[in-house]
Design an enzyme around this catalytic site. Structure first.
Site, PDB file in Angstrom:
ATOM      1  N   ASN A  62       0.867  -1.183   0.000  1.00  0.00           N
ATOM      2  CA  ASN A  62       0.000   0.000   0.000  1.00  0.00           C
ATOM      3  C   ASN A  62       0.902   1.230   0.000  1.00  0.00           C
ATOM      4  OD1 ASN A  62      -1.811   2.065   0.488  1.00  0.00           O
ATOM      5  ND2 ASN A  62      -2.224   1.460   2.625  1.00  0.00           N
ATOM      6  N   TRP A  63       0.955   1.899  -1.136  1.00  0.00           N
ATOM      7  CA  TRP A  63       1.868   3.036  -1.254  1.00  0.00           C
ATOM      8  C   TRP A  63       1.317   4.323  -0.645  1.00  0.00           C
ATOM      9  CZ3 TRP A  63       4.529   3.002  -6.767  1.00  0.00           C
ATOM     10  CH2 TRP A  63       5.502   1.979  -6.779  1.00  0.00           C
ATOM     11  N   LYS A  64       0.038   4.310  -0.261  1.00  0.00           N
ATOM     12  CA  LYS A  64      -0.570   5.519   0.325  1.00  0.00           C
ATOM     13  C   LYS A  64      -0.337   6.706  -0.612  1.00  0.00           C
ATOM     14  CE  LYS A  64       0.147   3.294   4.706  1.00  0.00           C
ATOM     15  NZ  LYS A  64       0.187   3.375   6.135  1.00  0.00           N
ATOM     16  N   HIS A 116      -9.391   1.257   4.856  1.00  0.00           N
ATOM     17  CA  HIS A 116      -8.090   1.426   5.531  1.00  0.00           C
ATOM     18  C   HIS A 116      -8.261   2.384   6.713  1.00  0.00           C
ATOM     19  CE1 HIS A 116      -3.976   2.636   6.315  1.00  0.00           C
ATOM     20  NE2 HIS A 116      -3.620   1.488   5.762  1.00  0.00           N
ATOM     21  N   GLU A 142      -6.573   4.769   7.728  1.00  0.00           N
ATOM     22  CA  GLU A 142      -6.365   6.200   7.416  1.00  0.00           C
ATOM     23  C   GLU A 142      -7.598   6.778   6.728  1.00  0.00           C
ATOM     24  OE1 GLU A 142      -2.617   5.664   5.414  1.00  0.00           O
ATOM     25  OE2 GLU A 142      -1.756   5.054   7.334  1.00  0.00           O
ATOM     26  N   GLU A 171      -5.275  -4.919  10.423  1.00  0.00           N
ATOM     27  CA  GLU A 171      -4.227  -3.918  10.608  1.00  0.00           C
ATOM     28  C   GLU A 171      -4.451  -3.179  11.920  1.00  0.00           C
ATOM     29  OE1 GLU A 171      -2.273  -2.745   6.663  1.00  0.00           O
ATOM     30  OE2 GLU A 171      -3.995  -1.455   6.907  1.00  0.00           O
ATOM     31  N   GLY A 193       2.826   2.108  10.563  1.00  0.00           N
ATOM     32  CA  GLY A 193       3.805   3.178  10.415  1.00  0.00           C
ATOM     33  C   GLY A 193       4.559   3.514  11.694  1.00  0.00           C
ATOM     34  N   SER A 213       3.596  -2.247  10.034  1.00  0.00           N
ATOM     35  CA  SER A 213       5.047  -2.333  10.201  1.00  0.00           C
ATOM     36  C   SER A 213       5.627  -3.687   9.799  1.00  0.00           C
ATOM     37  CB  SER A 213       5.446  -1.965  11.641  1.00  0.00           C
ATOM     38  OG  SER A 213       5.119  -0.608  11.910  1.00  0.00           O
ATOM     39  N   GLY A 270       5.287   1.069   4.385  1.00  0.00           N
ATOM     40  CA  GLY A 270       6.651   1.574   4.217  1.00  0.00           C
ATOM     41  C   GLY A 270       7.589   0.621   3.485  1.00  0.00           C
TER      42      GLY A 270
HETATM   43  P1  PGA Z   1       3.086   0.195   7.367  1.00  0.00           P
HETATM   44  O1  PGA Z   1       1.620   0.454   6.747  1.00  0.00           O
HETATM   45  O2  PGA Z   1       3.564  -1.119   6.803  1.00  0.00           O
HETATM   46  O3  PGA Z   1       3.917   1.350   6.904  1.00  0.00           O
HETATM   47  O4  PGA Z   1       2.926   0.127   8.844  1.00  0.00           O
HETATM   48  C1  PGA Z   1       0.707  -0.595   6.582  1.00  0.00           C
HETATM   49  C2  PGA Z   1      -0.607  -0.079   6.052  1.00  0.00           C
HETATM   50  O5  PGA Z   1      -1.058   0.994   6.449  1.00  0.00           O
HETATM   51  O6  PGA Z   1      -1.233  -0.759   5.208  1.00  0.00           O
END
Ligand code: PGA
Length: 265
Positions: free
Chosen positions: A17-19, A106, A108, A175, A181, A221, A243
């Site tokens: 997931n590149w966000k 997600h 976010e 998640e 993150g 993470s 990430g």
């Molecule tokens: P992260 O993000 O691996 O940077 O913790 C995961 C995600 O939000 O899908």
């Protein structure tokens, strides 16, 4: 571990997931690098790899990906197929651009853009009906975990947020928000406990057979340092990676680790 492999019934996913990262130039650099280092042989059908890019990078991703078996997905697609929804992208637009894979719910999107269980449910139901494969995200916040609310929250997100009907194009991503993150990956024990709970709840929501078939990915993470231990868990069917998916080399390592699990006797 070997016991787990004997009983593996579900496909494995390595999804990035590149966000809000990945310009077209960066997308090109990533895929060019991935092509030079990608495992040579075709991936087994039981291993899916995907990257969720920005809508503006779709064309570039599809072109530079070449014949790499990496699916390209979108991070958010509206549940209506057209209309007065300024700034949104519809399923037909995504399909026309060659995209049949979407993330929904997600944390976010929930935290910053008003996604709720109800809108996530509408979105997933609409996209499945339009032929998409959907990775639907759930997970508790730090406060909810500290207050021992993890199972209550997951149960609500499953009961109120997942589509009413089971689909074999539905995938769940667990998640924990506190792990996203932050560098604080859930321990294997925490991950397995949550995944096992989710699978049991899915059996209630759908049925036992559907619950056994549904892949449940872990996200938060994930790095090549922790992924093998997560993949060894009976109820973890891959990773949704932020990430560590931005660099071709770490994404390649994660795919290689997935490949080792699917290839093991
Ligand atoms: P992260 O993000 O691996 O940077 O913790 C995961 C995600 O939000 O899908």
């Amino acid at each position: 571990m070997s016991e787990r492999r004997l009983f593996r019934r579900r496909a494995l996913w390595v999804a990035g997931n590149w966000k809000m990262n990945g310009t077209r130039a960066e997308t090109q650099t990533f895929f060019d690098a991935l092509k030079t280092s990608f495992p040579k042989s075709d991936l087994p059908a039981a291993l899916h790899t995907a990257i969720f890019v920005s809508p503006l990078s779709i064309d570039r991703a599809l072109t530079v990906r070449g014949d790499l078996p990496v699916e390209i997905g979108l991070q958010n697609v509206h549940f209506e197929t057209k209309g007065a929804f300024t700034g949104e992208i519809s399923g037909p637009m995504a399909l026309e651009a060659g995209i049949k894979l979407a993330l929904v719910g997600h944390s976010e999107r929930r935290q910053y853009f008003g996604e709720t269980d109800a809108t996530a449910k509408r979105r997933t139901e609409s996209l499945l009906a339009q032929g998409f494969t959907v990775i639907h995200c759930i997970g508790e916040t730090k406060t909810e975990r500290l207050e021992n609310q993890t199972e209550t929250v997951l149960a609500r997100q499953i009961d109120d947020g997942l589509p009413t009907e089971y689909s074999d194009r539905l995938i769940i991503a667990y998640e924990p928000v506190w792990a996203i993150g932050t560098g604080l990956t859930a321990t294997p024990e925490q991950a397995e406990e949550a995944h096992a709970f989710i699978r049991t709840r899915l059996a209630t929501r759908y049925n036992r057979d559907a619950a056994e078939k549904l892949p449940i990915l872990y996200g938060g993470s994930v790095t090549p340092d922790v992924f093998p231990a997560l993949l060894a868990l009976p109820n973890v069917d891959g990773g949704l990676v932020g990430g560590a998916s931005l660099k071709a080399e770490s994404f390649r390592q994660l795919i290689q680790q997935g490949l080792e699990v699917t290839r093991s006797p």
